[in-house]
Design a protein around this motif. Structure first.
Motif: not given
Length: 124
Positions: A1-7, A25-27
């Motif tokens: 599962q692809v996930q992009l998390v900004e902070s 994550s996931g890519l």
């Protein structure tokens, strides 16, 4: 599962700086084109800056180029947006996005994966 998390968003005074992070994550980010966008209240989402898989950087315009810098840490699978000399008009939700083709298009429709966004508020 692809996930992009900004902070890294938050409240800053005009003239200040922030560094946003986009962790994936996931890519594998190095194989993707990555873009940073923002959306201010009542406005459409706009492209700011992107980096192609090759490392070529594309800016929206010179005003962004003068103040914003994109970088990528392949070891951490993270893309950054360094923002300097922030102005109240920079207040927006900032998003990172990934393009499987490896490009860094101005168009949001070329990006398949998006983060949830991080709020940046610049006070005058």
């Amino acid at each position: 599962q692809v996930q992009l998390v900004e902070s890294g968003g938050g409240l800053v005074q005009a003239g200040g700086s922030l560094r946003l992070s986009c962790s994936a994550s996931g890519l594998t980010l190095s194989r993707y084109g990555m873009g940073w966008f923002r959306q201010a209240p009542g406005k459409e989402r706009e492209f700011l800056v992107g980096v192609r898989w090759s490392g070529t950087i594309t800016y929206q315009d010179d005003s962004v180029k003068d103040r914003f810098t994109i970088s990528r840490d392949n070891a951490k699978n993270t893309v950054y947006l360094q923002m300097n000399n922030l102005k109240p008009e920079d207040t927006a939700v900032y998003y990172c996005a990934a393009d499987r083709s490896g490009g860094s298009s101005y168009s949001e429709y070329n990006y398949e994966y998006w983060g949830q966004g991080t709020q940046v508020t610049v006070s005058s």
